[in-house]
Design an enzyme around this catalytic site. Structure first.
Site, PDB file in Angstrom:
ATOM      1  CB  THR A 140     113.416 -74.564  20.573  1.00  0.00           C
ATOM      2  OG1 THR A 140     114.788 -74.209  20.495  1.00  0.00           O
ATOM      3  CG2 THR A 140     112.787 -73.700  21.661  1.00  0.00           C
ATOM      4  CG  ASP A 141     118.478 -76.600  21.097  1.00  0.00           C
ATOM      5  OD1 ASP A 141     117.940 -75.502  20.784  1.00  0.00           O
ATOM      6  OD2 ASP A 141     119.559 -76.983  20.605  1.00  0.00           O
ATOM      7  CD  GLU A 142     117.170 -70.619  20.824  1.00  0.00           C
ATOM      8  OE1 GLU A 142     116.867 -69.622  21.472  1.00  0.00           O
ATOM      9  OE2 GLU A 142     117.538 -70.588  19.644  1.00  0.00           O
TER      10      GLU A 142
ATOM     11  CE1 TYR B 263     111.201 -69.425  19.241  1.00  0.00           C
ATOM     12  CE2 TYR B 263     113.436 -70.004  19.900  1.00  0.00           C
ATOM     13  CZ  TYR B 263     112.243 -70.331  19.265  1.00  0.00           C
ATOM     14  OH  TYR B 263     112.104 -71.567  18.670  1.00  0.00           O
TER      15      TYR B 263
ATOM     16  CE  LYS C 182     108.599 -73.266  20.560  1.00  0.00           C
ATOM     17  NZ  LYS C 182     107.503 -73.600  19.614  1.00  0.00           N
TER      18      LYS C 182
HETATM   19  P1  NAD Z   1     109.080 -70.147  10.901  1.00  0.00           P
HETATM   20  O1  NAD Z   1     109.192 -68.806  11.529  1.00  0.00           O
HETATM   21  O2  NAD Z   1     109.793 -70.428   9.631  1.00  0.00           O
HETATM   22  O3  NAD Z   1     107.534 -70.481  10.619  1.00  0.00           O
HETATM   23  C1  NAD Z   1     106.528 -70.210  11.559  1.00  0.00           C
HETATM   24  C2  NAD Z   1     105.180 -70.388  10.884  1.00  0.00           C
HETATM   25  O4  NAD Z   1     104.164 -70.096  11.874  1.00  0.00           O
HETATM   26  C3  NAD Z   1     104.958 -69.414   9.723  1.00  0.00           C
HETATM   27  O5  NAD Z   1     104.343 -70.072   8.645  1.00  0.00           O
HETATM   28  C4  NAD Z   1     104.013 -68.367  10.307  1.00  0.00           C
HETATM   29  O6  NAD Z   1     103.153 -67.778   9.338  1.00  0.00           O
HETATM   30  C5  NAD Z   1     103.217 -69.200  11.312  1.00  0.00           C
HETATM   31  N1  NAD Z   1     102.678 -68.360  12.401  1.00  0.00           N
HETATM   32  C6  NAD Z   1     103.361 -67.460  13.155  1.00  0.00           C
HETATM   33  N2  NAD Z   1     102.518 -66.854  14.013  1.00  0.00           N
HETATM   34  C7  NAD Z   1     101.289 -67.401  13.794  1.00  0.00           C
HETATM   35  C8  NAD Z   1     100.014 -67.188  14.370  1.00  0.00           C
HETATM   36  N3  NAD Z   1      99.814 -66.275  15.334  1.00  0.00           N
HETATM   37  N4  NAD Z   1      98.973 -67.941  13.933  1.00  0.00           N
HETATM   38  C9  NAD Z   1      99.137 -68.852  12.946  1.00  0.00           C
HETATM   39  N5  NAD Z   1     100.327 -69.084  12.353  1.00  0.00           N
HETATM   40  C10 NAD Z   1     101.389 -68.359  12.773  1.00  0.00           C
HETATM   41  O7  NAD Z   1     109.480 -71.171  12.045  1.00  0.00           O
HETATM   42  P2  NAD Z   1     110.304 -72.547  11.955  1.00  0.00           P
HETATM   43  O8  NAD Z   1     111.744 -72.246  12.018  1.00  0.00           O
HETATM   44  O9  NAD Z   1     109.762 -73.370  10.858  1.00  0.00           O
HETATM   45  O10 NAD Z   1     109.891 -73.184  13.365  1.00  0.00           O
HETATM   46  C11 NAD Z   1     108.694 -73.961  13.478  1.00  0.00           C
HETATM   47  C12 NAD Z   1     108.574 -74.455  14.906  1.00  0.00           C
HETATM   48  O11 NAD Z   1     109.706 -75.244  15.252  1.00  0.00           O
HETATM   49  C13 NAD Z   1     108.510 -73.326  15.949  1.00  0.00           C
HETATM   50  O12 NAD Z   1     107.595 -73.710  16.942  1.00  0.00           O
HETATM   51  C14 NAD Z   1     109.921 -73.264  16.502  1.00  0.00           C
HETATM   52  O13 NAD Z   1     109.918 -72.790  17.818  1.00  0.00           O
HETATM   53  C15 NAD Z   1     110.332 -74.716  16.414  1.00  0.00           C
HETATM   54  N6  NAD Z   1     111.787 -74.965  16.270  1.00  0.00           N
HETATM   55  C16 NAD Z   1     112.503 -74.326  15.276  1.00  0.00           C
HETATM   56  C17 NAD Z   1     113.845 -74.627  15.121  1.00  0.00           C
HETATM   57  C18 NAD Z   1     114.685 -73.974  14.028  1.00  0.00           C
HETATM   58  O14 NAD Z   1     115.897 -74.161  14.016  1.00  0.00           O
HETATM   59  N7  NAD Z   1     114.106 -73.243  13.105  1.00  0.00           N
HETATM   60  C19 NAD Z   1     114.464 -75.560  15.961  1.00  0.00           C
HETATM   61  C20 NAD Z   1     113.705 -76.176  16.961  1.00  0.00           C
HETATM   62  C21 NAD Z   1     112.353 -75.879  17.082  1.00  0.00           C
HETATM   63  O1  DAU Z   2     118.328 -74.067  18.747  1.00  0.00           O
HETATM   64  C1  DAU Z   2     117.084 -74.042  18.083  1.00  0.00           C
HETATM   65  C2  DAU Z   2     116.774 -72.631  17.656  1.00  0.00           C
HETATM   66  O2  DAU Z   2     117.655 -72.317  16.587  1.00  0.00           O
HETATM   67  C3  DAU Z   2     115.321 -72.433  17.207  1.00  0.00           C
HETATM   68  O3  DAU Z   2     114.461 -72.667  18.307  1.00  0.00           O
HETATM   69  C4  DAU Z   2     115.102 -71.007  16.686  1.00  0.00           C
HETATM   70  O4  DAU Z   2     113.770 -70.888  16.185  1.00  0.00           O
HETATM   71  C5  DAU Z   2     116.091 -70.760  15.567  1.00  0.00           C
HETATM   72  O5  DAU Z   2     115.967 -69.427  15.133  1.00  0.00           O
HETATM   73  C6  DAU Z   2     117.523 -71.034  16.026  1.00  0.00           C
HETATM   74  O6  DAU Z   2     117.957 -70.036  16.982  1.00  0.00           O
HETATM   75  P1  DAU Z   2     119.422 -69.376  16.909  1.00  0.00           P
HETATM   76  O7  DAU Z   2     119.359 -68.061  17.577  1.00  0.00           O
HETATM   77  O8  DAU Z   2     120.464 -70.328  17.337  1.00  0.00           O
HETATM   78  O9  DAU Z   2     119.547 -69.232  15.292  1.00  0.00           O
HETATM   79  P2  DAU Z   2     120.116 -68.039  14.373  1.00  0.00           P
HETATM   80  O10 DAU Z   2     120.167 -68.574  12.986  1.00  0.00           O
HETATM   81  O11 DAU Z   2     119.396 -66.767  14.617  1.00  0.00           O
HETATM   82  O12 DAU Z   2     121.593 -67.867  14.907  1.00  0.00           O
HETATM   83  C7  DAU Z   2     122.523 -68.939  14.897  1.00  0.00           C
HETATM   84  C8  DAU Z   2     123.824 -68.430  15.510  1.00  0.00           C
HETATM   85  O13 DAU Z   2     124.414 -67.474  14.621  1.00  0.00           O
HETATM   86  C9  DAU Z   2     123.640 -67.701  16.831  1.00  0.00           C
HETATM   87  O14 DAU Z   2     124.748 -67.970  17.685  1.00  0.00           O
HETATM   88  C10 DAU Z   2     123.623 -66.229  16.444  1.00  0.00           C
HETATM   89  C11 DAU Z   2     124.570 -66.191  15.249  1.00  0.00           C
HETATM   90  N1  DAU Z   2     124.239 -65.160  14.227  1.00  0.00           N
HETATM   91  C12 DAU Z   2     122.978 -65.120  13.734  1.00  0.00           C
HETATM   92  C13 DAU Z   2     122.625 -64.169  12.815  1.00  0.00           C
HETATM   93  C14 DAU Z   2     121.210 -64.113  12.278  1.00  0.00           C
HETATM   94  C15 DAU Z   2     125.224 -64.298  13.781  1.00  0.00           C
HETATM   95  O15 DAU Z   2     126.404 -64.360  14.214  1.00  0.00           O
HETATM   96  N2  DAU Z   2     124.885 -63.350  12.860  1.00  0.00           N
HETATM   97  C16 DAU Z   2     123.625 -63.237  12.362  1.00  0.00           C
HETATM   98  O16 DAU Z   2     123.361 -62.333  11.534  1.00  0.00           O
END
Ligand code: NAD
Ligand code: DAU
Length: 354
Positions: free
Chosen positions: A134-136, A159, A163
């Site tokens: 992730t970019d975080e 988180y 990562k």
């Molecule tokens: P998600 O939470 O939707 O899915 C995570 C999956 O991992 C689920 O299917 C869950 O069952 C599985 N999982 C969790 N713990 C586990 C364990 N201990 N063993 C086996 N499986 C397990 O997540 P996502 O948003 O699809 O993110 C997927 C990946 O991409 C993550 O590594 C996350 O850090 C990364 N990522 C997400 C975002 C985003 O915006 N969602 C952005 C950049 C990177």
């Molecule tokens: O940048 C990549 C990341 O983006 C991924 O690595 C993470 O897995 C993914 O969850 C996401 O993280 P964020 O914290 O940016 O996403 P989230 O959707 O939780 O929140 C987006 C923005 O909105 C953040 O500034 C917090 C705000 N927010 C979020 C929620 C859930 C609110 O204002 N209200 C809310 O209820």
């Protein structure tokens, strides 16, 4: 691509993972695609209903924190390529339960690295450990600037710290044991099948049910949004053509302040639900801020654009419209994932917005 027979994708039942699994199962009938997932609250096999009967698709219910089970799976199925997405992924949950994030994101990744090392035994020809991050990990930007592949790591939440740690371990296994790896760091994804704890699907669901839209702090936090299918395509490209030991930043050059995004979402929802303009905006409620809330993320995706000729295929307005339509057409999916434990989570997280 001749020896790339057994591909392990972890976290394939989750949001991004399910789009990656679908793309690989459909595009590569000659490969065996193993989806390894423990099915936490965020994992849902319904996400893959359309490909579960494909001959090249296999599901393994395994928890990556279980080192023995992970090792056994590597021995039995002889994976030669790994795409690792399984993780605890929600920042707010990491604030209330950081240890769960350390267990899965750090120890789980280590178990996979170790199992790959045990199986491959120094023969790294046609092997790959591709880690999805992730970019975080880069921390927070001020009003200007972009994250590049050489930006120093500076994570702020449990988180992102977990990562960042997993990224470091992947790189360390590469440097120390020669494990062939690639890491990509992506910005905020949105699209179909995202669990409704994240901003966009949570707000879509709340608008449908006429509930408050809880905007954290002043709403002036900025994120860089990418359509999930464009992320999956980037992963495929990097998997096939990426340079070993390299990092690729993936992002949409698509920055939105949360409050502006929420207003656009409200506008599109009003149109789709045939409500007078301004109806959904009335649900916006400012609530207590997220602790340690990162002000701004923004990715410089020049490297993947220039070297691998990747760019997003849809504008944000188009992607958001496709996403809303998917949620409106899949109310059963939403009802299923928002029952049970979700209700307890929602009450604890948003008591101040009710
Ligand atoms: P998600 O939470 O939707 O899915 C995570 C999956 O991992 C689920 O299917 C869950 O069952 C599985 N999982 C969790 N713990 C586990 C364990 N201990 N063993 C086996 N499986 C397990 O997540 P996502 O948003 O699809 O993110 C997927 C990946 O991409 C993550 O590594 C996350 O850090 C990364 N990522 C997400 C975002 C985003 O915006 N969602 C952005 C950049 C990177
Ligand atoms: O940048 C990549 C990341 O983006 C991924 O690595 C993470 O897995 C993914 O969850 C996401 O993280 P964020 O914290 O940016 O996403 P989230 O959707 O939780 O929140 C987006 C923005 O909105 C953040 O500034 C917090 C705000 N927010 C979020 C929620 C859930 C609110 O204002 N209200 C809310 O209820």
């Amino acid at each position: 691509m001749t020896n790339q027979k057994n591909i392990l994708i972890t976290g394939g039942a989750g949001f991004i993972g399910s789009h990656v699994v679908r793309l690989f199962v459909q595009n590569y009938p000659e490969f065996k695609i193993y989806n390894l997932d423990s099915l936490t609250y965020a994992g849902n096999l319904e996400n893959l209903k359309d490909v579960e009967d494909y001959k090249n698709y296999h599901f393994l219910k395994i928890d990556i924190t279980d080192a023995e089970a992970v090792n056994q799976a590597f021995e039995q199925y002889k994976f030669n390529k790994v795409i690792h997405l399984a993780a605890e992924s929600h920042v707010d949950r990491s604030i209330t339960d950081p240890l769960a994030f350390a267990r899965t994101n750090i120890m789980g990744t280590l178990n996979l690295l170790q199992a790959a090392l045990n199986l491959w035994k120094g023969d790294f020809k046609d092997k790959l450990f591709y880690h999805i991050s992730t970019d975080e990990v880069y921390g927070a930007l001020g009003e200007t600037g972009l994250f590049t592949e050489t930006t120093a790591y500076d994570p702020n939440s449990p988180y992102s710290a977990s990562k960042a740690s997993s990224d470091h371990f992947v790189r360390a296994y590469g440097e120390t044991y020669g494990l062939p790896f690639i890491i990509s760091n992506c910005s905020n994804n949105y699209g179909p099948n995202q669990f409704p704890e994240k901003l966009i699907p949570l707000f879509i669901n709340n608008i449908i049910s006429g509930k408050a839209l809880p905007v954290y702090g002043d709403g002036n936090y900025t994120r860089d949004w990418l359509f999930v299918i464009d992320h999956a395509k980037a992963i495929d490209l990097i998997f096939r053509e990426g340079e070993l030991k390299a990092t690729y930043n993936i992002g949409g050059f698509n920055e939105w302040k949360n409050i502006d995004l929420v207003k656009l979402l409200c506008q599109q929802m009003d149109e789709k639900l045939n409500k007078p303009s301004g109806t959904s905006e009335q649900l916006i409620t400012y609530v207590k801020d997220r602790p340690g809330h990162d002000l701004r993320y923004a990715i410089d995706a020049t490297k993947i654009n220039k070297e691998l000729n990747w760019s997003p295929s849809v504008t944000f307005e188009e992607g958001l419209s496709i996403t809303i339509d998917w949620y409106l057409d899949n109310t059963e999916w939403m009802e299923k994932v928002t029952s049970g434990d979700y209700l307890k989570y929602y009450q604890e997280q948003y008591s101040s917005a009710e």
